[in-house]
Design a protein around this motif. Structure first.
Motif, PDB file in Angstrom:
ATOM      1  N   CYS A 232      -5.276  82.262  30.529  1.00  0.00           N
ATOM      2  CA  CYS A 232      -4.059  81.882  29.546  1.00  0.00           C
ATOM      3  C   CYS A 232      -4.275  80.675  28.525  1.00  0.00           C
ATOM      4  CB  CYS A 232      -3.060  81.484  30.529  1.00  0.00           C
ATOM      5  SG  CYS A 232      -2.321  82.703  31.556  1.00  0.00           S
ATOM      6  N   MET A 255       3.398  84.270  26.708  1.00  0.00           N
ATOM      7  CA  MET A 255       2.041  83.702  27.011  1.00  0.00           C
ATOM      8  C   MET A 255       1.039  84.525  26.334  1.00  0.00           C
ATOM      9  SD  MET A 255      -0.155  81.661  28.172  1.00  0.00           S
ATOM     10  CE  MET A 255       0.595  80.509  29.179  1.00  0.00           C
ATOM     11  N   ALA A 257      -3.177  85.743  26.185  1.00  0.00           N
ATOM     12  CA  ALA A 257      -4.325  85.521  27.209  1.00  0.00           C
ATOM     13  C   ALA A 257      -5.545  86.276  26.660  1.00  0.00           C
ATOM     14  CB  ALA A 257      -3.938  86.056  28.491  1.00  0.00           C
TER      15      ALA A 257
END
Ligand code: FAD
Ligand code: DHY
Length: 492
Positions: A232, A255, A257
């Motif tokens: 992440c 998020m 990643a």
């Protein structure tokens, strides 16, 4: 099974332990991680909407193949009503998130539906690939699963192709074949929402060169497949910020990643394309996986732009500055941007491309025009928020200050807006605006709008070249032929 509830989605997350890395440590249970809790709730709400009588008929339908109720993202559009049904879904999900979450489940489920309905393209190369994608689509549809995707190579040396990078497996590539499947190694970016999804699908933008065969891959695997590491980026909020102080950043952070594959086994029935540069380069243009989801991204982008515009209008009104011509001019510009995108979407839905299979795709010219305009219009909306809010964006106290009776009089007197706008009301509006135009959260939203679909510069150049190929621009010849007529008259 068909449509899931939010609770079923969350139970699915709880049943797995993907290898997620966040700020230097391994996340053991994603649902217990405070950074992910609110985004999980926001996605769960979308699943629950499928069961809400207010939305159910608008965003789901009965699947002709199974008789079960499934999401409209899995509908292969053959009529204008089908397109409207898909639009109703995109709109409902985008409104529920103010267009701020880009990778809600509908996005990749539309990509998958397009791969399914155009699987005949893969058949030409390997009938097994086509069969695999059809089975995978049915699996995702019938279990109502949530996908992330990573289709870009990590940003190491962009001047070199995949096989020319320093290490053979910096970019994700096939290492070897086994009786069970393919072993893959290397990295891909940028998998938005990966930690809170069920599955990941890998494919690529075109651009493979001879020598890149091992990187010419498409497959899908569960997000907790052994060897798959989710790295992440630094979170932009810690999951504990208040709704008062960060009405948007506290709710909608997605998020992003990097996915690193450490010799991951991809079972053969999950391989959709492998070792074929030509097929990998044609996957985008031949399977509609840019055009069909661009309907979803267009609708979502419109809602996001409309939201930013509404915030700007209310901000200006709250401090009485929309009496000035310059402010009216900026706000008028934003409203015209919204109206332009709205009109382009309508045209895209009217002027469809019809495939021999009967599938219809919203028109690529208006969709690509949206794709070219939004990366300019959205940053401009953010700029207008900054210009109108000016120093006021930097004078907001916190919810705790409002809660302290000792400060109550000052809060009301010095933070109030124009007559009729209380101190609290004005500060709440400015906090809403700051989340969009000042916070790291807002900067990510801007960067997302610029890049989520690829580099806008190269995309516009591709658009120009395709447009030029399809048109003859003959009004120019018509205009020039008048000169010949005049010459004829003169000669007569
Ligand atoms: C917030 C966010 C979320 C995202 N989510 C996802 C996701 O869920 N899944 C996913 O797969 N991807 C996702 N992306 C990645 C997105 O697809 C890429 O950012 C996009 O394709 C641009 O690639 P890049 O970022 O590697 O930029 P680069 O290609 O590295 O470009 C960097 C700069 O160099 C220039 N440049 C590079 N190469 C060339 C060239 N050949 N010719 C001319 N100029 C060049 C570009 O114009 C640009 O200015 C996301 C991106 C962002 C910002
Ligand atoms: O261009 C669009 O708006 C649609 C789109 C965006 C990102 C993708 O990865 C993709 O496959 C399709």
């Amino acid at each position: 099974m068909g449509i899931r509830t939010g609770a079923q989605y969350i139970n699915g997350l709880k049943s797995r332990q993907p290898e997620i890395w966040l700020s230097g440590r391994r996340v053991t249970h994603v649902c217990d991680e405070v950074v992910f809790q609110q985004p999980i709730r926001e996605i769960a709400k979308l699943y629950d909407m499928q069961h809400d009588p207010e939305y159910q008929d608008r965003i789901t339908h009965i699947c002709a193949e199974t008789g079960e109720r499934v999401n409209n993202a899995f509908l292969v559009p053959k009529t204008h009503e089908d397109l409207q049904a898909r639009r109703a879904l995109f709109e409902a999900y985008a409104k529920a998130t103010f267009g701020l979450m880009g990778r809600t489940p509908d996005f990749l489920n539309v990509v998958l539906t397009s791969l399914f309905s155009n699987a005949s393209f893969l058949e030409k190369y390997d009938p097994q690939w086509a069969e695999n994608i059809r089975a995978y689509y049915r699996y995702i549809r019938d279990n109502d699963l949530f996908l992330t995707h990573a289709i870009i190579n990590p940003q190491n040396d962009r001047s070199k192709s995949s096989h020319e990078q320093q290490d053979l497996f910096t970019h994700l590539g096939a290492v070897r074949e086994t009786p069970q499947g393919l072993i893959v190694r290397g990295a891909k970016m940028l998998a938005t929402l990966a930690p809170i999804t069920d599955e990941v699908i890998i494919y690529s933008f075109p651009g493979f060169k001879p020598g890149d065969e091992r990187y010419a891959l498409a497959f899908a695997i569960p997000i907790d497949t052994p060897g798959l590491r989710i790295l992440c980026r630094e979170p932009m909020q810690d999951g504990t910020r208040s709704l008062f102080d960060h009405p948007l950043a506290s709710r909608f952070e997605e998020m992003d990643a990097v996915l690193v594959f450490h010799d991951v086994l991809v079972p053969w029935d999950r391989v959709f394309l492998y070792n074929n540069v030509e097929a990998a380069n044609l996957l985008y243009p031949k399977t509609g996986i840019a055009q069909q989801p661009a309907h979803q991204t267009g609708v979502r982008g419109l809602i996001k732009l409309q939201f930013a515009t509404e915030v700007a209008v209310r901000l200006a009104d709250s401090i009485g500055v929309d009496v000035y011509l310059n402010v009216q001019n900026d706000l008028g510009e934003l409203i015209q941007s919204v109206e332009s995108i709205r009109a382009l979407l309508r045209i895209a839905e009217q002027e469809c491309d019809v495939l021999p299979s009967g599938e219809i795709m919203p028109g690529w010219v208006p969709l690509e025009t949206i794709r070219g305009l939004l990366p300019k219009m959205y940053p401009r909306a953010v700029e207008v928020l900054q210009i109108i809010g000016a120093g006021g964006l930097l004078m907001s106290p916190t919810g705790a200050d409002f809660a302290n009776p000792e400060l109550a009089e000052d809060m009301e007197k010095y933070y109030a807006g124009r007559s009729g706008i209380s101190g609290k009301e004005r500060v709440r509006l400015f906090k809403l605006a700051w989340d969009l135009c000042g916070e790291a959260f807002g900067q990510r939203l801007l960067q997302y709008e610029r890049y989520y679909t690829g580099d806008p510069i190269r995309k516009r150049a591709i658009f120009y070249n395709n447009y030029k190929r399809e048109r003859t621009f003959d009004m120019v010849d018509e205009a020039l032929s008048v000169l010949d007529l005049n010459e004829l008259v003169a000669k007569a």
